[in-house]
Design a protein around this motif. Structure first.
Motif, PDB file in Angstrom:
ATOM      1  N   PRO A 256       8.625  -5.797 -31.023  1.00 27.07           N
ATOM      2  CA  PRO A 256       9.987  -5.774 -31.584  1.00 27.07           C
ATOM      3  C   PRO A 256      10.919  -6.797 -30.925  1.00 27.07           C
ATOM      4  CG  PRO A 256       9.221  -3.536 -31.132  1.00 27.07           C
ATOM      5  CD  PRO A 256       8.192  -4.459 -30.567  1.00 27.07           C
ATOM      6  N   LEU A 257      10.724  -7.046 -29.635  1.00 27.19           N
ATOM      7  CA  LEU A 257      11.587  -8.032 -28.958  1.00 27.19           C
ATOM      8  C   LEU A 257      11.275  -9.448 -29.457  1.00 27.19           C
ATOM      9  CD1 LEU A 257      11.219  -6.561 -25.357  1.00 27.19           C
ATOM     10  CD2 LEU A 257      13.240  -6.428 -26.816  1.00 27.19           C
ATOM     11  N   ILE A 258       9.994  -9.702 -29.714  1.00 21.12           N
ATOM     12  CA  ILE A 258       9.595 -11.022 -30.226  1.00 21.12           C
ATOM     13  C   ILE A 258      10.152 -11.203 -31.647  1.00 21.12           C
ATOM     14  CG2 ILE A 258       7.589 -12.430 -30.916  1.00 21.12           C
ATOM     15  CD1 ILE A 258       6.039 -10.903 -28.641  1.00 21.12           C
ATOM     16  N   ARG A 259      10.025 -10.133 -32.464  1.00 18.88           N
ATOM     17  CA  ARG A 259      10.521 -10.229 -33.857  1.00 18.88           C
ATOM     18  C   ARG A 259      12.031 -10.432 -33.892  1.00 18.88           C
ATOM     19  NH1 ARG A 259       6.834  -5.609 -36.730  1.00 18.88           N
ATOM     20  NH2 ARG A 259       4.893  -6.776 -36.496  1.00 18.88           N
ATOM     21  N   ALA A 260      12.746  -9.743 -32.985  1.00 17.92           N
ATOM     22  CA  ALA A 260      14.211  -9.871 -32.970  1.00 17.92           C
ATOM     23  C   ALA A 260      14.594 -11.319 -32.667  1.00 17.92           C
ATOM     24  CB  ALA A 260      14.802  -8.939 -31.920  1.00 17.92           C
ATOM     25  N   ARG A 261      13.876 -11.907 -31.739  1.00 18.20           N
ATOM     26  CA  ARG A 261      14.160 -13.284 -31.351  1.00 18.20           C
ATOM     27  C   ARG A 261      13.845 -14.245 -32.507  1.00 18.20           C
ATOM     28  NH1 ARG A 261      17.678 -14.572 -27.432  1.00 18.20           N
ATOM     29  NH2 ARG A 261      17.400 -16.799 -27.147  1.00 18.20           N
ATOM     30  N   LYS A 262      12.752 -13.938 -33.208  1.00 21.18           N
ATOM     31  CA  LYS A 262      12.341 -14.782 -34.331  1.00 21.18           C
ATOM     32  C   LYS A 262      13.405 -14.737 -35.434  1.00 21.18           C
ATOM     33  CE  LYS A 262       8.350 -15.644 -37.224  1.00 21.18           C
ATOM     34  NZ  LYS A 262       7.234 -15.045 -37.908  1.00 21.18           N
ATOM     35  N   LYS A 263      13.881 -13.508 -35.688  1.00 17.64           N
ATOM     36  CA  LYS A 263      14.882 -13.324 -36.745  1.00 17.64           C
ATOM     37  C   LYS A 263      16.149 -14.109 -36.390  1.00 17.64           C
ATOM     38  CE  LYS A 263      16.867  -9.509 -39.349  1.00 17.64           C
ATOM     39  NZ  LYS A 263      17.942  -8.689 -38.792  1.00 17.64           N
ATOM     40  N   MET A 264      16.526 -13.996 -35.144  1.00 15.69           N
ATOM     41  CA  MET A 264      17.739 -14.675 -34.717  1.00 15.69           C
ATOM     42  C   MET A 264      17.612 -16.190 -34.891  1.00 15.69           C
ATOM     43  SD  MET A 264      19.605 -13.767 -31.215  1.00 15.69           S
ATOM     44  CE  MET A 264      19.150 -15.167 -30.261  1.00 15.69           C
ATOM     45  N   LYS A 265      16.445 -16.684 -34.555  1.00 13.49           N
ATOM     46  CA  LYS A 265      16.203 -18.134 -34.700  1.00 13.49           C
ATOM     47  C   LYS A 265      16.278 -18.534 -36.172  1.00 13.49           C
ATOM     48  CE  LYS A 265      12.616 -20.485 -32.675  1.00 13.49           C
ATOM     49  NZ  LYS A 265      12.967 -21.678 -31.944  1.00 13.49           N
TER      50      LYS A 265
END
Ligand code: HEM
Length: 512
Positions: A256-265
């Motif tokens: 979930p932390l990786i996905r959140a970062r991806k979404k933000m990017k």
């Protein structure tokens, strides 16, 4: 039941025969391997495999004194060569660096935690390793990027000092503080921020710390699964399930932390300038492209790389920090000298700023002495040679074996270090050694970070973290032993070599 029993016996016999043939009969292992103890086929291999490094270390010390600086053990199915001599280590790792830069074929449990060698430490010496290592070194560990995490270090220092302050007193009464948990938590806060870019709250950081430490501390318990995996998958079904569950728990927390970062990017929710400011390790991994396979990294592979980053940078550094502070409690005159040096540089200021650290040679000597006397790892990660190699015209190092180096022994070599088991930072201050070469590129005198092409890429960051936190811990508190409670330097092997009895100390705020 009977049917299963017959299958099991057949598989066992087949596996025993296979191991017997590969280890004993095969001529390739008869070619002058370095000497070693008598090995009872199969049973001997299994026995070594089940021993921890801390159990093997004294045996190796004894073997080296009898058989010389290079010895062979048959750990599991392959020969494992151990080198105790620092000049042979230099010949191998530095002078023949490219040949000794490979890693052994991964064992099945290792394949799972590394997503099939898709992390830096277990990748074979080649394109993928180079890509991962260059990405970490250039994007995150480059001095200019390290500088940009300065605010994170200050934030973590405040957390650490507040925790220590509140634990060091019960009302007005000073009480001993067990510091290790606080050091570990502080290092997690720092590395989590560098990894995921955000200041997460305490419960999230604790969750990450929990899954990472569980994986790290239980990893050795699953060694048995690597011995004839086909058989172990049948015999140790529950153990395999436990092992896989630990990995699933880790993915559940990190993905979930990786996905959140991806979404933000993707949403470009930050301006370019802001994004640059908080660039995280995950951001760089999301951009990477595997050249041979021409694809981006999968989530599982990013989990493995993040996990490696977190483990490599937290446990090692908090272990070293604890050993160093333990020695400052045990040797008050060393602590006093550090304090006096800091006062000479920062005057009456509240905080030791990181720009000021380079004006503190004695502090640096204390850190180096801590790493020499108590290297967090007594061995490096297993190496392998890219081709069969004869070291020093004598020692055959086979391609399909592993090679390791006795890090602690080298740092304690009485031929190099006078009174090697003492804690004497002054030894790093004489003119000759003013710029001590921790990389061992000219000569290996100690190698807490390894040496050569696989040297720890985080050594500069680790030195900065150690200098910054030790300086501020001494500047803020006087550290003293608990009455009647000697600081005990007995070691215990966990992932790193830790204090068997963790440091407890009285912390009195300094008055200025
Ligand atoms: C006191 C702290 C540390 C110590 C004592 C330490 C020690 C080591 C050692 C002994 C190795 C193995 C070298 C070899 O196989 O020859 C290693 C590898 C590695 N370390 Fe560290 N380390 C520390 C901190 C860090 C930090 C802060 C990071 C990054 C954030 C890091 C990242 C790595 C990585 C990625 C590798 C694998 C390198 C490769 O295989 O190419 N380490 N470290």
């Amino acid at each position: 039941m009977e049917f299963w029993f017959i299958i099991l016996i057949s598989i066992s016999i087949a596996a025993l025969l296979k191991a017997f043939i590969s280890v004993i009969i095969s001529p390739k292992y008869k070619t002058n391997l370095p000497p070693g103890p008598f090995n009872l086929p199969v049973i001997g291999n299994l026995q070594w495999l089940l021993k921890s490094f801390s159990e093997i270390e004294p045996i190796l010390r004894n073997l080296h004194s009898k058989l010389g600086p290079v010895v062979t053990l048959f750990i599991g199915p392959r020969p494992a060569i151990f080198i105790a001599d620092r000049s042979l280590a230099h010949k191998a790792l530095v002078q023949n660096g490219a040949i000794f830069a490979d890693r052994p074929r991964p064992l099945p449990t290792n394949k799972i935690v590394s997503s099939n060698q898709h992390n830096i430490s277990s990748a074979s010496y080649g394109t993928t390793w180079r890509l991962f290592r260059r990405n970490l070194s250039a994007e995150i560990l480059h001095p200019s990027r390290v500088k940009s995490y300065k605010h994170a270090r200050k934030w973590v220092l405040e957390i650490l000092l507040n925790r220590l302050k509140s634990e060091s007193k019960n009302g007005d009464r000073p009480v001993p503080v067990r510091v290790l948990d606080h050091f570990q938590y502080a290092m997690f806060c720092l590395l989590v921020l560098m990894c995921f870019g955000d200041k997460l709250d305490e419960s999230q950081i604790k969750k990450i710390e929990n899954v990472q430490r569980t994986q790290l501390l239980t990893f050795g318990n699953f060694n048995i699964l690597n011995f004839w995996p086909r058989l172990s998958k049948i015999v140790f079904v529950k153990k395999w399930e436990q092992f896989l569950q630990i990995r699933r728990d880790q993915e559940n927390v990190l993905v979930p932390l990786i996905r959140a970062r991806k979404k933000m990017k993707e949403e470009e929710s930050l301006s370019i300038k802001e994004r640059e400011y908080v660039l995280s390790y995950v951001d760089t991994l999301l951009d990477l492209q595997l050249p041979e396979e021409k694809r981006k990294l999968s989530e599982e592979e990013i989990v493995s790389l993040c996990s490696e980053f977190l483990n490599a940078g937290t446990d090692t550094t908090s272990t070293a920090l604890q050993w160093i502070m333990a020695n400052l409690v045990k040797h008050p005159h060393v602590q006093e000298t550090v304090y006096t040096e800091i006062r000479g540089v920062v005057g009456e200021n509240e905080e030791v700023k990181e720009e000021e650290l380079q004006k503190m040679p004695y502090l640096k000597a204390v850190i180096l002495e801590g790493l020499r006397r108590h290297p967090p790892g007594h061995f490096v990660l297993p190496h392998a040679v890219t081709e069969d190699f004869v070291l020093d015209d004598k020692y055959v190092i086979p391609k399909d074996g592993s090679v390791n180096f006795m890090v602690a022994e080298m740092g304690w070599d009485p031929k190099v270090w006078e009174d090697p088991m003492g804690f004497k930072p002054e030894r790093f201050l004489n003119d000759h050694d003013q710029d001590f070469d921790i990389t061992g590129s000219r000569e290996i005198k100690m190698m807490p970070f390894g040496a050569g092409r696989r040297i720890c890429p985080g050594f500069g960051l680790a030195m900065l973290h150690l200098e910054y936190f030790v300086a501020n811990l001494v500047w803020n508190f006087e550290w003293t032993a608990v009455d009647g409670d000697e600081v005990d330097l007995t070691e215990k092997q966990e992932f790193t070599v830790v204090m068997k009895n963790p440091l407890q100390a009285l912390l009195s705020p300094r008055t200025r």
